[in-house]
Design an enzyme around this catalytic site. Structure first.
Site, short mmCIF file in Angstrom:
data_model
loop_
_atom_site.label_atom_id
_atom_site.label_comp_id
_atom_site.label_asym_id
_atom_site.label_seq_id
_atom_site.Cartn_x
_atom_site.Cartn_y
_atom_site.Cartn_z
N ASP A 175 21.98 35.56 9.24
CA ASP A 175 23.08 36.00 8.39
C ASP A 175 24.43 35.64 8.98
O ASP A 175 25.45 35.78 8.31
CB ASP A 175 23.00 37.51 8.16
CG ASP A 175 22.49 37.85 6.76
OD1 ASP A 175 22.00 36.93 6.09
OD2 ASP A 175 22.59 39.01 6.36
N ASP B 241 15.07 50.67 4.73
CA ASP B 241 13.66 50.88 4.99
C ASP B 241 13.18 52.23 4.44
O ASP B 241 12.11 52.32 3.84
CB ASP B 241 13.37 50.79 6.50
CG ASP B 241 14.37 51.59 7.34
OD1 ASP B 241 15.33 52.14 6.76
OD2 ASP B 241 14.20 51.64 8.57
#
Length: 732
Positions: A141, A445
């Site tokens: 990223d 998550d």
């Protein structure tokens, strides 16, 4: 393989479950007595309670109710703890094993050193699995050419490293960990001189590999540009022609300032789409960039659950615990997170399964797609997954991409993959909303795992004797609290969103599983009772106003019983997990510190995001080890070089308790009112004992990590202001 034999067995820890249930019953009874005592105050004759200000009494009662409620939710974890035994030797032959894609995410080569990331990459390539069924993807990223260069160097070194590991049965296949430890060399004298000669050769290659990557990092990368600007998607496949090596894929998704990128969740969704074009493996291993594979057998351990006929139809993911290589013997910051991985997740495994924990899990790909393509029109599929017919084809389990021949087919596949990695591809689709990793929280998550459980999927928690994945934990207070603030913000994001477990899940998942998620989502709200118990009783103690029953009152014993009961149960869990009294005290202290700092600021951050007062942000945990921080950590001393705002919160509470304790003690000696003020005196004493590292940093220490005098003076002012204003507002 005998198909009649189970691949895994689950055992309920009956003795632990019985102890937990009896403890819940007894402790709950004591809490009801406390509530009765507090509530009876409200119905007393006004003349009898005229000498007791109502405001502090009600605030403390509210704190006790919140603390009791969160505690009660937490007992769901302990209702049915289980352990599992796995039998990887019973798996089918290699040619019948399903393929695996490994996703590794990195974002900033300055905070996540490239050489460490490449060690994780190599350890993933070296998993004990057929190489033609293993594919490793790295999401960069940061868009750093240094990462791409490091991957090419890692792949070149892996060409020698992987055969060496396979030939000699090396268990530690992260090269940096292997060469810094003698663990795998036990019994090496029986391997002969050939092994030592080959090891020496491999070590030299490793040192050259490290030197090249480190030199490139020192030079700022290979023609690197700013990692924060706009950039197009870049995808490169490394080693597609090598049959004996897993392929390695570099993915840098498109970044545009005008488009939200959704942090790690967005990166994982891009990897999910890109990998569908290149390998489309039915199972996915997700790793943090510093969490290397410590046991090459982890994939076979996970397959014992995914291929088990009883578990497989509803099993979404297999979660392994996180272990860390840089934990000191004292572990003053509770960096090993014992409670989560030794108590809570094992308890959830006895229900519908543990929480998705960000790294170290094997996910079934179809679970993330959230829908079945059967009986679904092409129009509906496009509205859900985007306008890529090639990707929609990949939703079929029969879709098998082929890039091994290279040439035109590879170029066509990569062209489509770049489209899937573009910013605009997700526009007007359900990515991050209903399919893929969800975008509703920086704790992507937790919310993703929760929605999977609500859709009927289950999960499994596996704890083999050898740690499967090992990473770097935080070793300084600043990183601990920054990380804790981010996690707290993400958890509260879930609790105050449409996915609030109290509303979203009761009819969609089992009762106890939903209670566990409820406790997790509102766990940061512990800051409310902790701040309450750290200030209000002390304010009243300073002015000689009792908030608890006197010693002769029949209800006096309820309060110390509840305190000792909770502490004893916590200590028992620590001891059973292999800890000590020191471990217990460290966990108590860090819980208190986090409650008054990161839980508070994380909760406020989530609330401000909810009312659009600020935008979501994500700062990767720093993986660079600073020698000064590490030295203090190994010595067991707190490093107080943190934000003044955060530090002042802690120090102000400590100063307030010091003043209140001395005033209360003096008042008790002079006026002899021990019976009325004993609990408040003991409460302040306990807080001061737990706060000894803060007191040491204020008064005794002279090193760089001490608490600055300016912060101490500022905190004294805050404490005095609170005592003054509190006297006016709460007491009179």
């Amino acid at each position: 393989m005998d198909s009649s034999l189970p691949l895994q067995l689950c055992y309920v820890r009956k003795s632990t479950a019985i102890i937990n249930r009896w403890y819940t019953l007894i402790h709950s009874t004591a809490l009801m007595a406390l509530v009765y005592y507090r509530a009876s105050f409200l119905f007393q004759n006004p003349e009898n309670r005229a000498h007791k200000p109502a405001s502090p009494w009600l605030i403390v009662f509210a704190g006790e109710l919140i603390l009791s409620f969160i505690w009660l939710l937490g007992q769901a974890y302990r209702w049915r703890p289980v352990t599992r035994t796995l039998f990887p030797e019973r798996l089918p032959e290699d040619k019948h094993l399903p393929a695996i894609d490994v996703f590794i995410c990195t974002a900033d080569p300055k905070r996540e050193p490239t050489f460490g990331v490449m060690n994780t990459v190599i350890s993933a390539m070296a998993l004990d699995y057929p190489p033609e069924r293993l594919h490793v993807y790295v999401s960069d990223d940061g868009g750093s050419s240094l990462t791409l260069y490091g991957m090419k160097e890692a792949w070149a070194f892996a060409r020698s490293w992987l055969p060496f590991c396979r030939t000699h049965g090396i268990k530690t296949r992260c090269p940096e960990a292997y060469f810094s430890s003698a663990e795998d060399d036990e019994g090496a004298d029986l391997r002969g001189t050939e092994f030592f000669e080959e090891r020496k050769k491999i070590k030299k290659e490793f040192e050259l590999f490290r030197e090249r990557v480190m030199r490139a990092a020192e030079n700022g990368g290979i023609g690197d540009k700013s990692i924060s600007g706009d950039r197009p998607p870049i995808i490169e496949v490394i080693g597609a022609e090598e049959a004996e090596m897993p392929i390695l894929v570099y993915v840098s998704r498109e970044k545009r300032y005008s488009h939200p990128h959704h942090f790690k969740a967005g990166a994982l969704n891009v990897l999910l789409r890109v990998s569908s074009m290149i390998s489309n493996s039915p199972y996915i291993l997700v790793l943090d960039c510093d969490m290397y594979c410590n046991d090459p057998a982890s994939v076979r351990q996970a397959m014992c659950c995914h291929l088990d006929p009883k578990l497989s139809p509803s099993l979404a993911f297999v979660q392994f615990p996180q272990r860390f290589h840089n934990i000191s013997s004292n572990d003053i910051y509770d960096s090993q997170m014992r409670s989560a991985f030794s108590t809570l997740w094992e308890g959830m495994d006895g229900l519908d399964g543990p929480v998705l924990s960000g790294t170290g899990f094997y996910m079934k790909r179809v679970a993330l797609y959230g829908t079945s393509i059967q009986d679904t029109s092409l129009t509906e599929l496009r509205q859900t997954f985007g306008y890529s017919d090639e990707f929609i084809k990949s939703l079929s389990p029969k879709y098998l991409p082929n890039i091994s021949n290279g040439g035109d087919s590879l170029s066509v596949i990569l062209k489509e993959a770049r489209l899937l990695a573009s910013c605009q591809f997700e526009n007007q689709t359900k990515w991050g909303e209903e399919v893929g990793v969800l975008y509703h929280s920086v704790s992507e998550d937790v919310v993703t795992g929760y929605t999977l459980h609500c859709k009927g999927w289950t999960s499994v928690f596996c704890v083999p004797s050898r740690p499967q994945f090992v990473g770097s934990s935080v070793t300084n207070l600043n990183d601990l609290l920054v990380q804790g603030t981010r996690w707290s913000s993400g958890l509260v994001d879930v609790g105050i969103s449409k996915f609030c477990p109290f509303i979203y899940g009761p009819l969609k998942t089992s009762f106890l599983e939903n209670v566990c998620y409820s406790e997790l989502s509102f766990f940061p709200f512990y800051f409310l009772p902790v701040w309450c118990f750290g200030t209000i009783p002390q304010l009243c103690l300073f002015h000689g106003i009792p908030l608890y029953p006197e010693v002769s009152n029949p209800f006096f014993g309820v309060f110390p019983f509840i305190f000792l009961s909770a502490c004893s149960k916590h200590l028992l869990e620590v001891i059973l997990a292999g800890g000590s009294i020191q471990t217990w005290s460290n966990e108590q202290r860090i819980w208190m510190i986090k409650s008054v700092t990161s839980h508070l600021y994380g909760s406020l951050d989530a609330i401000m995001k909810r009312i659009s007062m600020r935008k979501a942000s994500f700062l990767p945990t720093n993986k660079v080890a600073d020698s000064d921080h590490v030295k203090l950590y190994q010595m067991g001393k707190f490093d107080f070089r943190i934000s003044t705002t955060v530090l002042a919160s802690m120090v102000t509470l400590v100063v307030l308790n010091m003043v209140a304790f001395m005033a209360g003690l003096a008042r008790a000696i002079v006026f002899g009112n021990w019976e009325k003020m004993l609990i408040q005196v003991l409460l302040s004493l306990y807080i001061l004992i737990m706060s000894y590292p803060v007191i040491e940093g204020m008064i005794l220490r002279k090193d760089k990590g001490r608490i600055p005098y300016s912060v101490t003076l500022l905190s004294i002012v805050f404490a005095m202001v609170f005592l003054t204003l509190g006297s006016v507002v709460l007491l009179y």
